[in-house]
Design a protein around this motif. Structure first.
Motif, PDB file in Angstrom:
ATOM      1  N   GLY A  91     -15.384  27.833 -33.627  1.00  0.00           N
ATOM      2  CA  GLY A  91     -15.093  29.256 -33.598  1.00  0.00           C
ATOM      3  C   GLY A  91     -15.239  29.847 -32.215  1.00  0.00           C
ATOM      4  O   GLY A  91     -15.510  29.155 -31.241  1.00  0.00           O
ATOM      5  N   ILE A  92     -15.068  31.139 -32.167  1.00  0.00           N
ATOM      6  CA  ILE A  92     -15.118  31.876 -30.904  1.00  0.00           C
ATOM      7  C   ILE A  92     -16.403  32.696 -30.883  1.00  0.00           C
ATOM      8  O   ILE A  92     -16.753  33.351 -31.865  1.00  0.00           O
ATOM      9  N   ASN A  93     -17.075  32.670 -29.752  1.00  0.00           N
ATOM     10  CA  ASN A  93     -18.309  33.444 -29.594  1.00  0.00           C
ATOM     11  C   ASN A  93     -18.023  34.927 -29.800  1.00  0.00           C
ATOM     12  O   ASN A  93     -17.046  35.447 -29.284  1.00  0.00           O
ATOM     13  N   THR A  94     -18.928  35.578 -30.515  1.00  0.00           N
ATOM     14  CA  THR A  94     -18.855  37.029 -30.668  1.00  0.00           C
ATOM     15  C   THR A  94     -19.966  37.706 -29.870  1.00  0.00           C
ATOM     16  O   THR A  94     -20.041  38.927 -29.831  1.00  0.00           O
ATOM     17  N   GLU A  95     -20.837  36.899 -29.263  1.00  0.00           N
ATOM     18  CA  GLU A  95     -21.909  37.391 -28.403  1.00  0.00           C
ATOM     19  C   GLU A  95     -21.922  36.552 -27.137  1.00  0.00           C
ATOM     20  O   GLU A  95     -21.478  35.402 -27.144  1.00  0.00           O
ATOM     21  N   PRO A  96     -22.454  37.095 -26.064  1.00  0.00           N
ATOM     22  CA  PRO A  96     -22.543  36.298 -24.840  1.00  0.00           C
ATOM     23  C   PRO A  96     -23.468  35.091 -25.043  1.00  0.00           C
ATOM     24  O   PRO A  96     -24.466  35.180 -25.749  1.00  0.00           O
ATOM     25  N   VAL A  97     -23.110  33.980 -24.442  1.00  0.00           N
ATOM     26  CA  VAL A  97     -23.939  32.788 -24.506  1.00  0.00           C
ATOM     27  C   VAL A  97     -25.144  32.989 -23.595  1.00  0.00           C
ATOM     28  O   VAL A  97     -24.999  33.388 -22.439  1.00  0.00           O
ATOM     29  N   ARG A  98     -26.330  32.744 -24.113  1.00  0.00           N
ATOM     30  CA  ARG A  98     -27.567  32.953 -23.369  1.00  0.00           C
ATOM     31  C   ARG A  98     -28.397  31.671 -23.354  1.00  0.00           C
ATOM     32  O   ARG A  98     -29.402  31.563 -24.062  1.00  0.00           O
ATOM     33  N   PRO A  99     -27.996  30.674 -22.574  1.00  0.00           N
ATOM     34  CA  PRO A  99     -28.737  29.409 -22.571  1.00  0.00           C
ATOM     35  C   PRO A  99     -30.181  29.558 -22.103  1.00  0.00           C
ATOM     36  O   PRO A  99     -30.997  28.681 -22.356  1.00  0.00           O
ATOM     37  N   ASP A 100     -30.520  30.676 -21.462  1.00  0.00           N
ATOM     38  CA  ASP A 100     -31.902  30.873 -21.016  1.00  0.00           C
ATOM     39  C   ASP A 100     -32.884  30.901 -22.185  1.00  0.00           C
ATOM     40  O   ASP A 100     -34.037  30.536 -22.031  1.00  0.00           O
ATOM     41  N   ARG A 101     -32.462  31.302 -23.362  1.00  0.00           N
ATOM     42  CA  ARG A 101     -33.375  31.323 -24.502  1.00  0.00           C
ATOM     43  C   ARG A 101     -33.281  30.060 -25.354  1.00  0.00           C
ATOM     44  O   ARG A 101     -34.103  29.852 -26.231  1.00  0.00           O
ATOM     45  N   TRP A 102     -32.289  29.223 -25.095  1.00  0.00           N
ATOM     46  CA  TRP A 102     -32.129  28.011 -25.894  1.00  0.00           C
ATOM     47  C   TRP A 102     -33.333  27.076 -25.754  1.00  0.00           C
ATOM     48  O   TRP A 102     -33.780  26.479 -26.723  1.00  0.00           O
ATOM     49  N   GLY A 103     -33.856  26.939 -24.552  1.00  0.00           N
ATOM     50  CA  GLY A 103     -35.022  26.080 -24.338  1.00  0.00           C
ATOM     51  C   GLY A 103     -36.224  26.566 -25.116  1.00  0.00           C
ATOM     52  O   GLY A 103     -36.969  25.768 -25.710  1.00  0.00           O
ATOM     53  N   ALA A 104     -36.433  27.880 -25.142  1.00  0.00           N
ATOM     54  CA  ALA A 104     -37.557  28.446 -25.888  1.00  0.00           C
ATOM     55  C   ALA A 104     -37.388  28.215 -27.394  1.00  0.00           C
ATOM     56  O   ALA A 104     -38.370  27.978 -28.102  1.00  0.00           O
ATOM     57  N   ILE A 105     -36.158  28.240 -27.868  1.00  0.00           N
ATOM     58  CA  ILE A 105     -35.910  27.994 -29.292  1.00  0.00           C
ATOM     59  C   ILE A 105     -36.195  26.538 -29.628  1.00  0.00           C
ATOM     60  O   ILE A 105     -36.876  26.241 -30.609  1.00  0.00           O
ATOM     61  N   THR A 106     -35.710  25.597 -28.829  1.00  0.00           N
ATOM     62  CA  THR A 106     -35.982  24.184 -29.122  1.00  0.00           C
ATOM     63  C   THR A 106     -37.474  23.884 -28.970  1.00  0.00           C
ATOM     64  O   THR A 106     -38.019  23.086 -29.735  1.00  0.00           O
ATOM     65  N   ASP A 107     -38.151  24.536 -28.026  1.00  0.00           N
ATOM     66  CA  ASP A 107     -39.608  24.366 -27.903  1.00  0.00           C
ATOM     67  C   ASP A 107     -40.308  24.860 -29.165  1.00  0.00           C
ATOM     68  O   ASP A 107     -41.256  24.231 -29.647  1.00  0.00           O
ATOM     69  N   GLY A 108     -39.848  25.981 -29.702  1.00  0.00           N
ATOM     70  CA  GLY A 108     -40.436  26.512 -30.932  1.00  0.00           C
ATOM     71  C   GLY A 108     -40.225  25.595 -32.119  1.00  0.00           C
ATOM     72  O   GLY A 108     -41.129  25.386 -32.930  1.00  0.00           O
ATOM     73  N   LEU A 109     -39.022  25.020 -32.225  1.00  0.00           N
ATOM     74  CA  LEU A 109     -38.746  24.070 -33.313  1.00  0.00           C
ATOM     75  C   LEU A 109     -39.627  22.834 -33.176  1.00  0.00           C
ATOM     76  O   LEU A 109     -40.187  22.344 -34.161  1.00  0.00           O
ATOM     77  N   THR A 110     -39.777  22.340 -31.960  1.00  0.00           N
ATOM     78  CA  THR A 110     -40.633  21.171 -31.714  1.00  0.00           C
ATOM     79  C   THR A 110     -42.083  21.489 -32.052  1.00  0.00           C
ATOM     80  O   THR A 110     -42.794  20.665 -32.641  1.00  0.00           O
TER      81      THR A 110
END
Length: 117
Positions: A91-110
């Motif tokens: 699909g097409i993004n409807t929000e800007p991509v923010r990879p800066d928070r992706w690391g924090a999300i994977t850290d939280g899952l871990t």
């Protein structure tokens, strides 16, 4: 993951369960109210703390956890082995991509995975 993501119109925490042959995902509520991309790291930390206090919340049939960000067309998962996965959704993004928070999300899952050990 993509099947569950197709039903999400807002960020979601997903519990991945299985029976040895297949894995299914179910969205679950998080402490503190609706999950957003910006609140996900703090919400995941709260869930990790909860799992740490109550390891029964991480039974043998739970294979891992995931966060779906439908607006960014991305999902992130951590499995029972501690391996993290980044999944691009169609699909097409409807929000800007923010990879800066992706690391924090994977850290939280871990942290959620590690809390049960």
């Amino acid at each position: 993951m993509k099947v569950v993501a197709a039903t999400c119109d807002a960020p979601a925490l997903v519990v991945l369960t299985g029976d040895g042959d297949s894995v299914t995902g179910e969205t679950v509520a998080v402490p503190g109210g609706p999950l957003t991309a910006d609140t996900a790291p703090a919400a995941l930390a709260a869930v990790a703390a909860l799992i740490g206090r109550h390891p029964v919340l991480f039974p043998a049939d739970v294979y891992g956890y995931a966060v779906i960000l439908p607006g960014e067309r991305a999902a992130f998962a951590a499995d029972r082995c501690g391996i993290t996965h980044h999944i691009l959704l169609p699909g097409i993004n409807t929000e800007p991509v923010r990879p800066d928070r992706w690391g924090a999300i994977t850290d939280g899952l871990t942290a959620m995975i590690n809390a049960a050990h």
